[in-house]
Design a protein around this motif. Structure first.
Motif, PDB file in Angstrom:
ATOM      1  N   ILE A   1      32.149  36.541  34.426  1.00  0.00           N
ATOM      2  CA  ILE A   1      31.553  37.873  34.670  1.00  0.00           C
ATOM      3  C   ILE A   1      31.576  38.755  33.423  1.00  0.00           C
ATOM      4  O   ILE A   1      30.617  39.468  33.132  1.00  0.00           O
ATOM      5  CB  ILE A   1      32.267  38.565  35.856  1.00  0.00           C
ATOM      6  CG1 ILE A   1      31.971  37.779  37.147  1.00  0.00           C
ATOM      7  CG2 ILE A   1      31.839  40.017  36.005  1.00  0.00           C
ATOM      8  CD1 ILE A   1      32.825  38.147  38.332  1.00  0.00           C
ATOM      9  N   CYS A   2      32.665  38.684  32.667  1.00  0.00           N
ATOM     10  CA  CYS A   2      32.805  39.571  31.499  1.00  0.00           C
ATOM     11  C   CYS A   2      32.184  38.999  30.224  1.00  0.00           C
ATOM     12  O   CYS A   2      31.806  39.753  29.329  1.00  0.00           O
ATOM     13  CB  CYS A   2      34.286  39.882  31.254  1.00  0.00           C
ATOM     14  SG  CYS A   2      35.078  40.706  32.658  1.00  0.00           S
TER      15      CYS A   2
ATOM     16  N   ARG B   1      39.634  43.923  34.839  1.00  0.00           N
ATOM     17  CA  ARG B   1      38.553  43.780  33.841  1.00  0.00           C
ATOM     18  C   ARG B   1      37.230  43.423  34.525  1.00  0.00           C
ATOM     19  O   ARG B   1      36.176  43.925  34.121  1.00  0.00           O
ATOM     20  CB  ARG B   1      38.928  42.693  32.825  1.00  0.00           C
ATOM     21  CG  ARG B   1      40.105  43.045  31.912  1.00  0.00           C
ATOM     22  CD  ARG B   1      39.763  44.217  30.988  1.00  0.00           C
ATOM     23  NE  ARG B   1      38.598  43.961  30.178  1.00  0.00           N
ATOM     24  CZ  ARG B   1      38.619  43.333  28.985  1.00  0.00           C
ATOM     25  NH1 ARG B   1      39.788  42.932  28.471  1.00  0.00           N
ATOM     26  NH2 ARG B   1      37.508  43.135  28.299  1.00  0.00           N
ATOM     27  N   ILE B   2      37.290  42.590  35.558  1.00  0.00           N
ATOM     28  CA  ILE B   2      36.075  42.204  36.294  1.00  0.00           C
ATOM     29  C   ILE B   2      35.464  43.428  36.972  1.00  0.00           C
ATOM     30  O   ILE B   2      34.256  43.680  36.867  1.00  0.00           O
ATOM     31  CB  ILE B   2      36.393  41.106  37.341  1.00  0.00           C
ATOM     32  CG1 ILE B   2      36.675  39.767  36.645  1.00  0.00           C
ATOM     33  CG2 ILE B   2      35.242  40.952  38.342  1.00  0.00           C
ATOM     34  CD1 ILE B   2      37.280  38.705  37.542  1.00  0.00           C
ATOM     35  N   ILE B   3      36.304  44.204  37.665  1.00  0.00           N
ATOM     36  CA  ILE B   3      35.815  45.406  38.368  1.00  0.00           C
ATOM     37  C   ILE B   3      35.243  46.414  37.371  1.00  0.00           C
ATOM     38  O   ILE B   3      34.208  47.034  37.631  1.00  0.00           O
ATOM     39  CB  ILE B   3      36.944  46.026  39.224  1.00  0.00           C
ATOM     40  CG1 ILE B   3      37.261  45.102  40.414  1.00  0.00           C
ATOM     41  CG2 ILE B   3      36.558  47.417  39.731  1.00  0.00           C
ATOM     42  CD1 ILE B   3      38.562  45.391  41.127  1.00  0.00           C
TER      43      ILE B   3
ATOM     44  N   SER C   1      41.256  32.872  38.402  1.00  0.00           N
ATOM     45  CA  SER C   1      40.916  34.268  38.093  1.00  0.00           C
ATOM     46  C   SER C   1      40.424  34.396  36.642  1.00  0.00           C
ATOM     47  O   SER C   1      39.523  35.174  36.355  1.00  0.00           O
ATOM     48  CB  SER C   1      42.118  35.189  38.339  1.00  0.00           C
ATOM     49  OG  SER C   1      43.090  35.035  37.339  1.00  0.00           O
ATOM     50  N   LEU C   2      41.008  33.608  35.738  1.00  0.00           N
ATOM     51  CA  LEU C   2      40.551  33.589  34.338  1.00  0.00           C
ATOM     52  C   LEU C   2      39.115  33.072  34.261  1.00  0.00           C
ATOM     53  O   LEU C   2      38.295  33.606  33.502  1.00  0.00           O
ATOM     54  CB  LEU C   2      41.454  32.680  33.494  1.00  0.00           C
ATOM     55  CG  LEU C   2      42.683  33.305  32.841  1.00  0.00           C
ATOM     56  CD1 LEU C   2      43.417  32.252  32.013  1.00  0.00           C
ATOM     57  CD2 LEU C   2      42.314  34.490  31.948  1.00  0.00           C
ATOM     58  N   ASP C   3      38.834  32.047  35.047  1.00  0.00           N
ATOM     59  CA  ASP C   3      37.482  31.481  35.084  1.00  0.00           C
ATOM     60  C   ASP C   3      36.463  32.537  35.511  1.00  0.00           C
ATOM     61  O   ASP C   3      35.411  32.696  34.893  1.00  0.00           O
ATOM     62  CB  ASP C   3      37.457  30.300  36.055  1.00  0.00           C
ATOM     63  CG  ASP C   3      36.054  29.770  36.297  1.00  0.00           C
ATOM     64  OD1 ASP C   3      35.455  29.243  35.342  1.00  0.00           O
ATOM     65  OD2 ASP C   3      35.547  29.906  37.431  1.00  0.00           O
ATOM     66  N   ARG C   4      36.786  33.298  36.573  1.00  0.00           N
ATOM     67  CA  ARG C   4      35.884  34.360  37.046  1.00  0.00           C
ATOM     68  C   ARG C   4      35.783  35.492  36.012  1.00  0.00           C
ATOM     69  O   ARG C   4      34.715  36.083  35.839  1.00  0.00           O
ATOM     70  CB  ARG C   4      36.391  34.919  38.382  1.00  0.00           C
ATOM     71  CG  ARG C   4      36.321  33.977  39.567  1.00  0.00           C
ATOM     72  CD  ARG C   4      34.899  33.511  39.889  1.00  0.00           C
ATOM     73  NE  ARG C   4      34.463  32.413  39.045  1.00  0.00           N
ATOM     74  CZ  ARG C   4      33.225  32.176  38.663  1.00  0.00           C
ATOM     75  NH1 ARG C   4      32.258  32.993  39.035  1.00  0.00           N
ATOM     76  NH2 ARG C   4      32.905  31.140  37.908  1.00  0.00           N
TER      77      ARG C   4
END
Length: 318
Positions: free
Chosen positions: A132-133, A225-227, A125-128
């Motif tokens: 993205i951010c 944060r991604i959303i 999840s940190l990688d994504r």
């Protein structure tokens, strides 16, 4: 009498074997359960093996995300292989006898692979989140050294939790040999401990907060944060694509952490053998089956690599 009780406790403290009761309450369903679980096991092994092979053999997939997916596939294979053979044996012959040493090893490896997966999913999840951010800094942040460190950290945490629970549980005096479960889980073994189990219950909950709740909260934070970042994207198509991926990931994560948390983050008086078996099946069998489908087989790049490999194999056979 007191003397008899002491003799019984003395005999049990030298206990060398346990009996796994498994699904004794639904013996009429054993053949059906055996076929279903064996099919799921073979399917999951095949799916995860294919994914690991495809990612390793395709240079375009040698990125942090696919490195983590390979690790997840290997973990799921090991995780399932710790308990499924025992469950299948239980469904074939009924109550299974298991030595104290084998039971302790089963508990250790189940916790080792399970906790490692908890932290690996958090690393993914940190990688994504960084991809993205912080797309411009992603390759610098997610270096191969950091990726290897995150995976190593996951295995170290798994080792620590496995050792703590296994050593404490099996060094305590036991007042019973019948485990009302289909493998050597902590909760049913707590029922066999002599005297007060309160310290052991607290230990299980404290460790579960570290090993289950902490990674889950990190995942939730990352996806929030991604959303938030997605909502600022101009393209509706980009938003829909990332939302679809995030929602499927969160579904699997919630199932895995939710059922595991329900099992470990509660006091002993609320234990119920039937419910606990269902929860254990959810996070030990269902999630490893869903992981390759949700994380890999829905991925366009993995599907492209699979098609490419399939075309090559057809040419070779011709």
């Amino acid at each position: 009498t007191r003397h008899q009780r002491k003799m019984i406790l003395g005999n049990l403290s030298g206990l060398s074997e346990f009996r796994l009761l498994g699904f004794s309450g639904i013996s009429h369903l054993h053949p059906l359960l055996f076929v279903v679980l064996l099919s799921l096991y073979i399917l999951t092994l095949m799916a995860n093996t294919v994914i690991a092979f495809i990612i390793k053999s395709d240079n375009s997939l040698h990125t942090p995300m696919y490195f983590f997916l390979t690790q997840l596939s290997c973990l799921d294979i090991c995780y399932l292989s710790v308990i499924i053979p025992t469950i299948l044996e239980n469904l074939m012959v009924g109550t299974v006898s298991i030595s104290k040493t084998r039971c302790a090893m089963q508990m250790f490896f189940f916790l080792f692979f399970g906790v490692a997966e908890c932290f690996l999913l958090a690393a993914m999840s940190l990688d994504r989140y960084f991809a993205i951010c912080y797309p411009l800094h992603y390759t610098i942040i997610m270096s191969s050294r950091l990726c290897r460190s995150l995976v190593a950290g996951s295995y170290i945490c798994g080792t620590a939790v496995g050792l703590v629970h296994t050593l404490i549980t099996f060094s305590s005096p036991l007042c019973g040999s019948a485990i009302d479960h289909f493998f050597c889980e902590i909760q049913p073994l707590l029922d066999l401990l002599c005297g007060s189990t309160f310290p052991s219950e607290i230990q299980v909950i404290v460790v579960a907060v570290f090993a289950i709740l902490s990674p889950f909260l990190l995942i939730i934070y990352s996806y929030i944060r991604i959303i938030s970042t997605i909502l600022h994207m101009a393209s509706a198509e980009s938003q829909e694509k990332v939302f679809s991926t995030c929602s499927s990931h969160l579904l699997v994560v919630t199932l895995f952490y939710g059922t595991a948390g329900s099992m470990y983050l509660r006091p002993k008086y609320s234990y119920c053998a039937a419910v606990d078996k269902f929860l254990s099946l959810s996070y030990s069998v269902v999630t490893p089956l869903l992981n390759p489908i949700i994380y890999s087989l829905r991925n366009k790049e993995v599907k492209r690599a699979l098609k490419k490999k399939w075309r090559k194999s057809k040419l070779v056979w011709k």
